[in-house]
Scaffold this motif. Sequence first.
Motif, PDB file in Angstrom:
ATOM      1  N   GLU A  75      25.679 -47.036  82.070  1.00 12.76           N
ATOM      2  CA  GLU A  75      25.677 -47.469  83.473  1.00 12.76           C
ATOM      3  C   GLU A  75      24.262 -47.585  84.009  1.00 12.76           C
ATOM      4  N   MET A  76      23.406 -46.659  83.593  1.00 16.19           N
ATOM      5  CA  MET A  76      22.005 -46.693  84.020  1.00 16.19           C
ATOM      6  C   MET A  76      21.326 -47.965  83.502  1.00 16.19           C
ATOM      7  N   LYS A  77      21.604 -48.304  82.269  1.00 18.31           N
ATOM      8  CA  LYS A  77      21.038 -49.520  81.673  1.00 18.31           C
ATOM      9  C   LYS A  77      21.523 -50.756  82.424  1.00 18.31           C
ATOM     10  N   ARG A  78      22.803 -50.758  82.790  1.00 14.79           N
ATOM     11  CA  ARG A  78      23.361 -51.901  83.529  1.00 14.79           C
ATOM     12  C   ARG A  78      22.691 -52.067  84.886  1.00 14.79           C
ATOM     13  N   ILE A  79      22.486 -50.958  85.584  1.00 14.16           N
ATOM     14  CA  ILE A  79      21.855 -51.004  86.910  1.00 14.16           C
ATOM     15  C   ILE A  79      20.435 -51.550  86.806  1.00 14.16           C
ATOM     16  N   LEU A  80      19.693 -51.065  85.838  1.00 11.60           N
ATOM     17  CA  LEU A  80      18.312 -51.518  85.676  1.00 11.60           C
ATOM     18  C   LEU A  80      18.248 -53.007  85.352  1.00 11.60           C
ATOM     19  N   GLU A  81      19.156 -53.461  84.490  1.00 13.13           N
ATOM     20  CA  GLU A  81      19.185 -54.882  84.148  1.00 13.13           C
ATOM     21  C   GLU A  81      19.543 -55.735  85.360  1.00 13.13           C
ATOM     22  N   LYS A  82      20.469 -55.252  86.169  1.00 11.81           N
ATOM     23  CA  LYS A  82      20.899 -55.993  87.353  1.00 11.81           C
ATOM     24  C   LYS A  82      19.753 -56.187  88.331  1.00 11.81           C
ATOM     25  N   PHE A  83      18.903 -55.164  88.439  1.00  9.56           N
ATOM     26  CA  PHE A  83      17.776 -55.244  89.370  1.00  9.56           C
ATOM     27  C   PHE A  83      16.474 -55.649  88.669  1.00  9.56           C
ATOM     28  N   LYS A  84      16.662 -56.262  87.478  1.00 10.70           N
ATOM     29  CA  LYS A  84      15.534 -56.837  86.725  1.00 10.70           C
ATOM     30  C   LYS A  84      14.445 -55.805  86.429  1.00 10.70           C
ATOM     31  N   GLU A  85      14.881 -54.595  86.104  1.00 10.62           N
ATOM     32  CA  GLU A  85      13.979 -53.533  85.674  1.00 10.62           C
ATOM     33  C   GLU A  85      14.119 -53.355  84.171  1.00 10.62           C
ATOM     34  N   THR A  86      13.033 -53.093  83.491  1.00 15.25           N
ATOM     35  CA  THR A  86      13.094 -52.867  82.050  1.00 15.25           C
ATOM     36  C   THR A  86      13.607 -51.455  81.759  1.00 15.25           C
ATOM     37  N   GLU A  87      14.062 -51.248  80.535  1.00 19.68           N
ATOM     38  CA  GLU A  87      14.557 -49.924  80.139  1.00 19.68           C
ATOM     39  C   GLU A  87      13.439 -48.893  80.115  1.00 19.68           C
ATOM     40  N   GLN A  88      12.192 -49.356  80.184  1.00 19.75           N
ATOM     41  CA  GLN A  88      11.076 -48.415  80.215  1.00 19.75           C
ATOM     42  C   GLN A  88      11.097 -47.557  81.484  1.00 19.75           C
ATOM     43  N   ARG A  89      11.821 -48.042  82.494  1.00 23.24           N
ATOM     44  CA  ARG A  89      11.954 -47.251  83.720  1.00 23.24           C
ATOM     45  C   ARG A  89      12.576 -45.896  83.413  1.00 23.24           C
ATOM     46  N   ILE A  90      13.428 -45.839  82.379  1.00 26.26           N
ATOM     47  CA  ILE A  90      14.057 -44.580  81.975  1.00 26.26           C
ATOM     48  C   ILE A  90      12.995 -43.542  81.619  1.00 26.26           C
ATOM     49  N   GLU A  91      11.850 -44.010  81.115  1.00 28.65           N
ATOM     50  CA  GLU A  91      10.771 -43.094  80.739  1.00 28.65           C
ATOM     51  C   GLU A  91      10.246 -42.298  81.928  1.00 28.65           C
ATOM     52  N   LYS A  92      10.537 -42.779  83.144  1.00 33.09           N
ATOM     53  CA  LYS A  92      10.096 -42.075  84.351  1.00 33.09           C
ATOM     54  C   LYS A  92      11.007 -40.893  84.690  1.00 33.09           C
ATOM     55  N   SER A  93      12.125 -40.784  83.999  1.00 31.40           N
ATOM     56  CA  SER A  93      13.081 -39.720  84.301  1.00 31.40           C
ATOM     57  C   SER A  93      12.562 -38.367  83.826  1.00 31.40           C
ATOM     58  N   HIS A 105      21.051 -33.809  81.036  1.00 26.47           N
ATOM     59  CA  HIS A 105      21.025 -34.367  82.382  1.00 26.47           C
ATOM     60  C   HIS A 105      19.590 -34.738  82.740  1.00 26.47           C
ATOM     61  N   PHE A 106      19.413 -35.905  83.302  1.00 24.26           N
ATOM     62  CA  PHE A 106      18.098 -36.375  83.719  1.00 24.26           C
ATOM     63  C   PHE A 106      18.140 -36.767  85.196  1.00 24.26           C
ATOM     64  N   ALA A 107      16.984 -36.727  85.836  1.00 22.56           N
ATOM     65  CA  ALA A 107      16.842 -37.211  87.214  1.00 22.56           C
ATOM     66  C   ALA A 107      15.863 -38.370  87.197  1.00 22.56           C
ATOM     67  N   LEU A 108      16.198 -39.431  87.930  1.00 17.17           N
ATOM     68  CA  LEU A 108      15.353 -40.623  87.955  1.00 17.17           C
ATOM     69  C   LEU A 108      15.205 -41.105  89.387  1.00 17.17           C
ATOM     70  N   ASP A 109      13.954 -41.314  89.815  1.00 19.98           N
ATOM     71  CA  ASP A 109      13.688 -41.819  91.159  1.00 19.98           C
ATOM     72  C   ASP A 109      13.505 -43.332  91.102  1.00 19.98           C
ATOM     73  N   LEU A 110      14.305 -44.051  91.902  1.00 18.25           N
ATOM     74  CA  LEU A 110      14.261 -45.512  91.936  1.00 18.25           C
ATOM     75  C   LEU A 110      13.600 -46.002  93.221  1.00 18.25           C
ATOM     76  N   GLY A 111      12.596 -45.283  93.660  1.00 16.30           N
ATOM     77  CA  GLY A 111      11.925 -45.617  94.912  1.00 16.30           C
ATOM     78  C   GLY A 111      11.293 -46.989  94.944  1.00 16.30           C
ATOM     79  N   ALA A 112      11.035 -47.569  93.764  1.00 16.63           N
ATOM     80  CA  ALA A 112      10.412 -48.895  93.717  1.00 16.63           C
ATOM     81  C   ALA A 112      11.414 -50.006  93.997  1.00 16.63           C
TER      82      ALA A 112
END
Length: 338
Positions: A75-93, A105-112
Amino acid sequence: MAAIYQAVYRRASSLFCRLHSTYVRKMRYLNELKEDDSLCRQAQTSGTFYLFHNLSPFLQKVGKKYFVPQLSAAEMKRILEKFKETEQRIEKSVLIGCSDKQVPHFALDLGALEKSLIESELKGSFIDLWKALFVVDGKDSPLLASAQSLLRWHDSHQYCSKTGQPTHKNVAGSKRVCHASGITYYPQMSPVVIILVSDGSRCLLARQPSFPQGMYTALSGFCDVGENVEEAVRREVAEEVGLEVESLWYSASQHWPFPSSYLMIACHALVRAQQAEISMNSLELEEARWFGLEETVEGLKRQPRSSKQDDGSFLPWFPPKQAIAHQLICEWVKQQTS
């Protein structure tokens, strides 16, 4: 001989159970994820994610209750793809725990990203942490608090204090490293003592000007460098209300994320009833006074919204049950009535 064998067997069995308990397995697995970037990166493909937006956690409301959703890696991958974010965003978690079945369990800030678009897509809201902690289930509050504290720490420690060069987080987010100096930085908490003072029949509660109207709580203050807990308790009570502590004892501790990451060390302190006249430090406190048992019990029952009276004044109310100050006050009441 048989007795010796049985004793050795019991000891070995006990050790085996401890090493293979759910808790031990969880802690060892989490430690492996913190130390092994490859393993942690792999865990991100099968773990669950808690979302934040500029440090506000994402919640969903069902009826009158709020829930903290856990998004799967897919689901996280789907959300990132929908908002044209690369999977590298996961590295911020950042890694914040795992289930008993070792699902990380991971926490990820999508402030961008645009907040309203995420809220619409996931049918929920990003809510200020202070409000969120008091509407979600009690088991979720510590997880949200620690996740936000860790995300905040990474946001504020992106540069080395010695070289000024960028620091780099490991995959789990358990540390940051400055490659220029070789310095490793670890997340830290500041120790704070929180003290419920009593003269034997009354408890002392105070308020600062920044508090919500009508709210009183226990005294608190940072531990100074070189102090132990006992010294910090005695100093804070002397500084804030001019009283000398005769005896004290530890109650419990709690992580508290406001406004930063603190370790609240809760204690009870006893002063002499004959020397209980308050001399308040007005630079730190707006008011400090003694509360009898009946008034304290009523304050515990009272909600913030019900504390306002017709003349505009406010009846005393105390921190909610999620705060360790509430626990201290309840313990004092129980001691008085037992």
